[in-house]
Design a protein around this motif. Structure first.
Motif, short mmCIF file in Angstrom:
data_model
loop_
_atom_site.label_atom_id
_atom_site.label_comp_id
_atom_site.label_asym_id
_atom_site.label_seq_id
_atom_site.Cartn_x
_atom_site.Cartn_y
_atom_site.Cartn_z
N PRO A 95 32.95 -17.31 32.70
CA PRO A 95 32.83 -17.50 34.14
C PRO A 95 33.97 -18.40 34.61
CG PRO A 95 30.73 -17.88 33.06
CD PRO A 95 31.75 -17.72 31.97
N HIS A 96 34.51 -18.11 35.77
CA HIS A 96 35.70 -18.83 36.19
C HIS A 96 35.49 -20.31 36.43
CE1 HIS A 96 38.41 -15.23 37.39
NE2 HIS A 96 37.76 -15.03 36.26
N ASP A 97 34.27 -20.71 36.58
CA ASP A 97 34.06 -22.13 36.80
C ASP A 97 33.65 -22.87 35.53
OD1 ASP A 97 31.58 -21.08 36.51
OD2 ASP A 97 30.86 -21.61 38.50
N THR A 98 33.80 -22.22 34.41
CA THR A 98 33.46 -22.88 33.15
C THR A 98 34.42 -24.04 32.87
OG1 THR A 98 32.75 -20.75 32.28
CG2 THR A 98 33.03 -22.53 30.69
N THR A 99 33.87 -25.20 32.62
CA THR A 99 34.73 -26.34 32.36
C THR A 99 34.94 -26.53 30.86
OG1 THR A 99 32.83 -27.82 32.27
CG2 THR A 99 33.89 -27.53 34.40
N ALA A 100 35.98 -27.26 30.53
CA ALA A 100 36.25 -27.56 29.13
C ALA A 100 35.10 -28.34 28.52
CB ALA A 100 37.56 -28.35 29.01
N MET A 101 34.49 -29.20 29.33
CA MET A 101 33.37 -29.99 28.82
C MET A 101 32.23 -29.09 28.35
SD MET A 101 33.61 -33.13 28.41
CE MET A 101 31.90 -33.15 27.89
N VAL A 102 31.93 -28.12 29.16
CA VAL A 102 30.83 -27.22 28.80
C VAL A 102 31.17 -26.44 27.54
CG1 VAL A 102 29.68 -25.11 29.50
CG2 VAL A 102 29.82 -27.03 31.08
N LEU A 103 32.39 -25.97 27.48
CA LEU A 103 32.79 -25.23 26.28
C LEU A 103 32.71 -26.13 25.05
CD1 LEU A 103 35.78 -23.23 27.70
CD2 LEU A 103 33.58 -22.33 26.91
N GLN A 104 33.12 -27.35 25.25
CA GLN A 104 33.10 -28.28 24.12
C GLN A 104 31.68 -28.48 23.59
OE1 GLN A 104 35.26 -31.94 24.63
NE2 GLN A 104 33.77 -33.04 23.40
N MET A 105 30.72 -28.50 24.51
CA MET A 105 29.34 -28.69 24.06
C MET A 105 28.91 -27.60 23.10
SD MET A 105 27.52 -29.85 27.49
CE MET A 105 28.46 -30.88 28.57
N PHE A 106 29.42 -26.42 23.31
CA PHE A 106 29.06 -25.34 22.40
C PHE A 106 29.93 -25.34 21.15
CE2 PHE A 106 27.45 -23.77 26.48
CZ PHE A 106 26.13 -23.57 26.11
N PHE A 107 31.22 -25.44 21.35
CA PHE A 107 32.11 -25.27 20.20
C PHE A 107 32.14 -26.50 19.28
CE2 PHE A 107 33.51 -21.80 22.86
CZ PHE A 107 33.84 -20.82 21.95
N CYS A 108 31.79 -27.65 19.81
CA CYS A 108 31.87 -28.85 18.97
C CYS A 108 30.75 -28.90 17.93
CB CYS A 108 31.84 -30.11 19.82
SG CYS A 108 30.20 -30.53 20.42
N GLN A 109 29.83 -27.98 18.05
CA GLN A 109 28.71 -27.99 17.10
C GLN A 109 29.11 -27.43 15.74
OE1 GLN A 109 24.79 -27.14 19.41
NE2 GLN A 109 26.32 -25.66 20.09
N TYR A 110 30.31 -26.92 15.64
CA TYR A 110 30.72 -26.30 14.38
C TYR A 110 31.78 -27.14 13.69
CZ TYR A 110 27.91 -22.84 16.55
OH TYR A 110 26.83 -22.24 17.14
N GLN A 111 31.68 -27.12 12.39
CA GLN A 111 32.56 -27.91 11.53
C GLN A 111 34.04 -27.77 11.89
OE1 GLN A 111 32.46 -30.04 9.02
NE2 GLN A 111 30.24 -30.24 9.26
N GLY A 112 34.71 -28.88 11.88
CA GLY A 112 36.16 -28.86 12.02
C GLY A 112 36.65 -28.79 13.46
#
Length: 249
Positions: A184-201
DNA sequence: AGCACA
């Protein structure tokens, strides 16, 4: 009707609150600006169903709390269970069902009665409130105050076979950096980080202001990137599943 | 901790 008090499992009904289309969230990070908070909540919760409204206030009594109104109880329940203690801006969110019915919902089912003194409008209880007489609940003062309904392109329009030319088989070259599309065009880096940071590395998320809808996510190595890609491939932040590939080198 | 409808 004898004692059916669950042993404080952590559900919503443990405190005697009935299931509700609205969830009440607290323990939210109070440093986050309201607008961003609401946007992020919307992003993080819309995977569970249609959201009618997200409410949060900055008054002393209501800091760190928010209400997310879903279209149906099933979505609210999924959200409550699925996101309980989810690390949101570094704090585990605490979710319960809201205690009372939200105004949007009451307005939609006709039971809304202004709680404050009605304004100078006591001779006209007619059904002519706004010119929004749609039966679509989502328009009733909902969350669509977004800077536009962009709607990411459907998967069928992705730049894969784009162009009328012969499709060259893309060689997949693993990379520790992932390329994420269809956001979605209003997706922020913070929101993405919440999902992607859950994985190793996990290292970082990079978005590009001039290119909404895409992001780069970097991991320590290709294997970690691959694991994250597999875990989040097709994950829906709003309605359209995100597409994750390796970034080009 | 704190359940509202800006």
């Amino acid at each position: 009707m004898s004692g059916e008090e669950a042993a404080g499992g952590g559900g919503g009904e443990a405190n005697g609150v009935q299931p509700n289309v609205t969830i009440y969230i607290n323990n939210l990070n109070e440093k986050i600006k309201l607008e961003e908070l609401k946007k992020s909540l919307n992003a993080v919760f819309s995977q569970f169903g249609k959201i009618l409204e997200v409410l949060a206030f900055k008054t002393l009594k209501h800091k760190g709390q928010a209400w997310v109104v879903f279209e149906d109880v099933a979505s609210a329940t999924k959200a409550l269970k699925g996101m309980q203690d989810f690390p949101f801006y570094d704090k585990p969110m605490k979710i319960q069902y809201a205690k009372t019915k939200s105004d949007v919902v009451a307005k939609a089912d006709g039971t809304f009665v202004p709680r404050e003194r009605r304004k100078r409008n006591d001779e006209k209880p007619e059904k002519k409130q706004k010119r929004e007489q749609h039966h679509d609940v989502s328009q009733a003062g909902g969350m669509n105050a977004y800077p536009g309904t962009y709607g990411a392109p459907p998967l069928s329009q992705l730049p894969f076979g784009a162009g009328p030319r012969v499709m060259m088989p893309e060689i997949i070259v693993p990379n520790s950096i992932l390329f994420v599309q269809n956001l979605p065009h209003d997706t922020t880096a913070m929101v993405l980080q919440m999902f992607f940071c859950q994985y190793q590395g996990f290292k970082e998320v990079r978005t590009i202001e001039t290119k909404p809808g895409i992001a780069f996510v970097e991991y320590g190595d290709e294997g970690q990137a691959t694991a994250a890609m597999n875990a989040l491939q097709g994950f829906k932040i709003k309605e359209t599943p995100m597409l994750i590939t390796y970034a080009k080198k």
